[in-house]
Design a protein around this motif. Structure first.
Motif, PDB file in Angstrom:
ATOM      1  N   ARG A  88       0.828  -1.220   0.000  1.00 35.85           N
ATOM      2  CA  ARG A  88       0.000   0.000   0.000  1.00 35.85           C
ATOM      3  C   ARG A  88       0.854   1.258   0.000  1.00 35.85           C
ATOM      4  NH1 ARG A  88      -3.490  -2.933   3.757  1.00 35.85           N
ATOM      5  NH2 ARG A  88      -2.500  -1.909   5.513  1.00 35.85           N
ATOM      6  N   HIS A  89       2.080   1.147   0.484  1.00 35.07           N
ATOM      7  CA  HIS A  89       2.984   2.293   0.549  1.00 35.07           C
ATOM      8  C   HIS A  89       4.018   2.267  -0.576  1.00 35.07           C
ATOM      9  CE1 HIS A  89       1.473   3.806   4.349  1.00 35.07           C
ATOM     10  NE2 HIS A  89       1.373   2.543   4.736  1.00 35.07           N
ATOM     11  N   GLY A  90       3.843   1.377  -1.545  1.00 37.31           N
ATOM     12  CA  GLY A  90       4.763   1.307  -2.671  1.00 37.31           C
ATOM     13  C   GLY A  90       6.113   0.708  -2.312  1.00 37.31           C
ATOM     14  N   LEU A  91       6.126  -0.206  -1.347  1.00 34.86           N
ATOM     15  CA  LEU A  91       7.364  -0.832  -0.884  1.00 34.86           C
ATOM     16  C   LEU A  91       7.295  -2.349  -1.066  1.00 34.86           C
ATOM     17  CD1 LEU A  91       7.686   1.088   2.494  1.00 34.86           C
ATOM     18  CD2 LEU A  91       8.940   1.561   0.398  1.00 34.86           C
ATOM     19  N   THR A  92       8.451  -2.967  -1.170  1.00 35.34           N
ATOM     20  CA  THR A  92       8.567  -4.416  -1.233  1.00 35.34           C
ATOM     21  C   THR A  92       9.521  -4.879  -0.145  1.00 35.34           C
ATOM     22  OG1 THR A  92       8.217  -4.414  -3.622  1.00 35.34           O
ATOM     23  CG2 THR A  92       9.273  -6.355  -2.690  1.00 35.34           C
ATOM     24  N   ILE A  93       9.159  -5.952   0.545  1.00 33.43           N
ATOM     25  CA  ILE A  93      10.037  -6.533   1.556  1.00 33.43           C
ATOM     26  C   ILE A  93      10.961  -7.531   0.872  1.00 33.43           C
ATOM     27  CG2 ILE A  93      10.171  -7.912   3.663  1.00 33.43           C
ATOM     28  CD1 ILE A  93       7.389  -6.843   4.390  1.00 33.43           C
ATOM     29  N   LEU A  94      12.247  -7.324   1.028  1.00 33.40           N
ATOM     30  CA  LEU A  94      13.252  -8.228   0.481  1.00 33.40           C
ATOM     31  C   LEU A  94      13.817  -9.075   1.608  1.00 33.40           C
ATOM     32  CD1 LEU A  94      15.216  -5.635  -1.674  1.00 33.40           C
ATOM     33  CD2 LEU A  94      13.371  -7.127  -2.414  1.00 33.40           C
ATOM     34  N   THR A  95      14.118 -10.330   1.317  1.00 29.69           N
ATOM     35  CA  THR A  95      14.688 -11.239   2.308  1.00 29.69           C
ATOM     36  C   THR A  95      15.966 -11.838   1.748  1.00 29.69           C
ATOM     37  OG1 THR A  95      12.488 -11.793   3.104  1.00 29.69           O
ATOM     38  CG2 THR A  95      14.256 -13.295   3.695  1.00 29.69           C
ATOM     39  N   LYS A 133      20.659 -16.670   8.406  1.00 36.36           N
ATOM     40  CA  LYS A 133      19.836 -16.636   7.197  1.00 36.36           C
ATOM     41  C   LYS A 133      18.651 -15.707   7.374  1.00 36.36           C
ATOM     42  CE  LYS A 133      17.293 -19.573   4.073  1.00 36.36           C
ATOM     43  NZ  LYS A 133      16.753 -20.886   3.814  1.00 36.36           N
ATOM     44  N   GLY A 134      18.355 -14.953   6.346  1.00 31.59           N
ATOM     45  CA  GLY A 134      17.080 -14.268   6.278  1.00 31.59           C
ATOM     46  C   GLY A 134      16.970 -12.892   6.881  1.00 31.59           C
ATOM     47  N   GLY A 135      17.987 -12.042   6.776  1.00 38.23           N
ATOM     48  CA  GLY A 135      17.800 -10.647   7.151  1.00 38.23           C
ATOM     49  C   GLY A 135      16.850 -10.001   6.157  1.00 38.23           C
ATOM     50  N   HIS A 136      16.322  -8.824   6.465  1.00 37.72           N
ATOM     51  CA  HIS A 136      15.310  -8.193   5.619  1.00 37.72           C
ATOM     52  C   HIS A 136      15.684  -6.755   5.286  1.00 37.72           C
ATOM     53  CE1 HIS A 136      12.676 -11.584   6.349  1.00 37.72           C
ATOM     54  NE2 HIS A 136      13.025 -11.491   7.621  1.00 37.72           N
ATOM     55  N   ALA A 137      15.041  -6.240   4.237  1.00 37.21           N
ATOM     56  CA  ALA A 137      15.191  -4.846   3.831  1.00 37.21           C
ATOM     57  C   ALA A 137      13.901  -4.426   3.125  1.00 37.21           C
ATOM     58  CB  ALA A 137      16.381  -4.676   2.894  1.00 37.21           C
ATOM     59  N   LEU A 138      13.658  -3.109   3.072  1.00 35.59           N
ATOM     60  CA  LEU A 138      12.505  -2.561   2.358  1.00 35.59           C
ATOM     61  C   LEU A 138      12.998  -1.793   1.142  1.00 35.59           C
ATOM     62  CD1 LEU A 138      10.177  -1.158   5.154  1.00 35.59           C
ATOM     63  CD2 LEU A 138       9.594  -2.894   3.481  1.00 35.59           C
ATOM     64  N   ARG A 139      12.381  -2.062  -0.022  1.00 37.40           N
ATOM     65  CA  ARG A 139      12.772  -1.401  -1.258  1.00 37.40           C
ATOM     66  C   ARG A 139      11.596  -0.608  -1.818  1.00 37.40           C
ATOM     67  NH1 ARG A 139      13.469  -5.265  -6.081  1.00 37.40           N
ATOM     68  NH2 ARG A 139      11.238  -4.991  -6.034  1.00 37.40           N
ATOM     69  N   ASP A 140      11.893   0.611  -2.291  1.00 37.96           N
ATOM     70  CA  ASP A 140      10.895   1.448  -2.952  1.00 37.96           C
ATOM     71  C   ASP A 140      10.635   0.881  -4.344  1.00 37.96           C
ATOM     72  OD1 ASP A 140       9.232   3.798  -3.277  1.00 37.96           O
ATOM     73  OD2 ASP A 140      10.783   4.504  -4.654  1.00 37.96           O
ATOM     74  N   ASP A 141       9.358   0.670  -4.697  1.00 40.86           N
ATOM     75  CA  ASP A 141       9.022   0.045  -5.975  1.00 40.86           C
ATOM     76  C   ASP A 141       9.300   0.936  -7.181  1.00 40.86           C
ATOM     77  OD1 ASP A 141       8.236  -2.266  -4.714  1.00 40.86           O
ATOM     78  OD2 ASP A 141       6.113  -1.710  -4.648  1.00 40.86           O
ATOM     79  N   GLU A 142       9.217   2.246  -7.012  1.00 41.91           N
ATOM     80  CA  GLU A 142       9.440   3.139  -8.147  1.00 41.91           C
ATOM     81  C   GLU A 142      10.917   3.309  -8.475  1.00 41.91           C
ATOM     82  OE1 GLU A 142       7.432   6.861  -7.954  1.00 41.91           O
ATOM     83  OE2 GLU A 142       5.503   5.925  -7.479  1.00 41.91           O
ATOM     84  N   SER A 143      11.727   3.539  -7.465  1.00 42.98           N
ATOM     85  CA  SER A 143      13.141   3.822  -7.701  1.00 42.98           C
ATOM     86  C   SER A 143      14.032   2.586  -7.536  1.00 42.98           C
ATOM     87  CB  SER A 143      13.622   4.905  -6.733  1.00 42.98           C
ATOM     88  OG  SER A 143      13.592   4.432  -5.398  1.00 42.98           O
ATOM     89  N   LYS A 181      15.315   1.547  -4.935  1.00 43.22           N
ATOM     90  CA  LYS A 181      16.336   1.809  -3.925  1.00 43.22           C
ATOM     91  C   LYS A 181      15.881   1.246  -2.587  1.00 43.22           C
ATOM     92  CE  LYS A 181      18.231   5.931  -5.989  1.00 43.22           C
ATOM     93  NZ  LYS A 181      18.573   7.329  -5.826  1.00 43.22           N
ATOM     94  N   VAL A 182      16.825   0.719  -1.841  1.00 43.98           N
ATOM     95  CA  VAL A 182      16.522   0.198  -0.509  1.00 43.98           C
ATOM     96  C   VAL A 182      16.357   1.392   0.432  1.00 43.98           C
ATOM     97  CG1 VAL A 182      17.366  -1.200   1.400  1.00 43.98           C
ATOM     98  CG2 VAL A 182      17.750  -1.943  -0.949  1.00 43.98           C
ATOM     99  N   VAL A 183      15.212   1.459   1.094  1.00 40.70           N
ATOM    100  CA  VAL A 183      14.916   2.596   1.961  1.00 40.70           C
ATOM    101  C   VAL A 183      15.080   2.267   3.445  1.00 40.70           C
ATOM    102  CG1 VAL A 183      13.386   3.733   0.321  1.00 40.70           C
ATOM    103  CG2 VAL A 183      12.436   2.088   1.926  1.00 40.70           C
ATOM    104  N   TYR A 184      15.151   0.985   3.780  1.00 44.66           N
ATOM    105  CA  TYR A 184      15.298   0.608   5.183  1.00 44.66           C
ATOM    106  C   TYR A 184      15.938  -0.776   5.264  1.00 44.66           C
ATOM    107  CZ  TYR A 184      14.200  -0.212  10.081  1.00 44.66           C
ATOM    108  OH  TYR A 184      14.299  -0.460  11.410  1.00 44.66           O
ATOM    109  N   GLY A 185      16.846  -0.963   6.205  1.00 42.70           N
ATOM    110  CA  GLY A 185      17.441  -2.257   6.453  1.00 42.70           C
ATOM    111  C   GLY A 185      18.758  -2.491   5.748  1.00 42.70           C
ATOM    112  N   HIS A 186      19.421  -1.425   5.338  1.00 39.97           N
ATOM    113  CA  HIS A 186      20.691  -1.599   4.626  1.00 39.97           C
ATOM    114  C   HIS A 186      21.880  -0.981   5.350  1.00 39.97           C
ATOM    115  CE1 HIS A 186      19.122   2.273   3.415  1.00 39.97           C
ATOM    116  NE2 HIS A 186      20.292   2.616   2.956  1.00 39.97           N
ATOM    117  N   HIS A 187      21.668  -0.449   6.566  1.00 33.64           N
ATOM    118  CA  HIS A 187      22.785   0.108   7.337  1.00 33.64           C
ATOM    119  C   HIS A 187      22.910  -0.651   8.645  1.00 33.64           C
ATOM    120  CE1 HIS A 187      23.622   3.494   4.791  1.00 33.64           C
ATOM    121  NE2 HIS A 187      22.362   3.859   4.809  1.00 33.64           N
ATOM    122  N   PRO A 188      24.029  -1.024   9.070  1.00 38.08           N
ATOM    123  CA  PRO A 188      25.374  -0.807   8.526  1.00 38.08           C
ATOM    124  C   PRO A 188      25.727  -1.776   7.410  1.00 38.08           C
ATOM    125  CG  PRO A 188      25.549  -2.000  10.576  1.00 38.08           C
ATOM    126  CD  PRO A 188      24.085  -1.688  10.376  1.00 38.08           C
TER     127      PRO A 188
END
Length: 78
Positions: A20-27, A37-47, A49-56
């Motif tokens: 609903r927010h234009g995001l995809t959960i990546l595993t 195994k299995g850390g997660h990140a959120l990616r913006d569907d339009e760009s 780009k990973v918007v959450y879960g990529h630092h550090p």
């Protein structure tokens, strides 16, 4: 334990909210020494780009982290 507490159910629910927010959960599927195994990140569907879960490091967010981030998005929408 109710069905809504199962990890698969939580993940489906979070995927719907993220969509609903234009995001995809990546595993991450690869096994890593630091996080297992299995850390997660959120990616913006339009760009794409990973918007959450990529630092550090990539895929460092847990399901609880993703759920809290999505809850904040939902609360801001209200």
């Amino acid at each position: 334990m109710s069905r809504k507490e199962f990890e698969a159910s939580r993940m489906r629910r979070m995927r719907r909210v993220a969509g609903r927010h234009g995001l995809t959960i990546l595993t991450a599927e690869k096994l890593t020494a630091k996080q297992g195994k299995g850390g997660h990140a959120l990616r913006d569907d339009e760009s794409f780009k990973v918007v959450y879960g990529h630092h550090p490091l990539p895929f460092t967010a847990t399901l609880e982290d993703i759920e809290a981030y999505l809850d904040k998005l939902e609360a801001a929408e209200d």
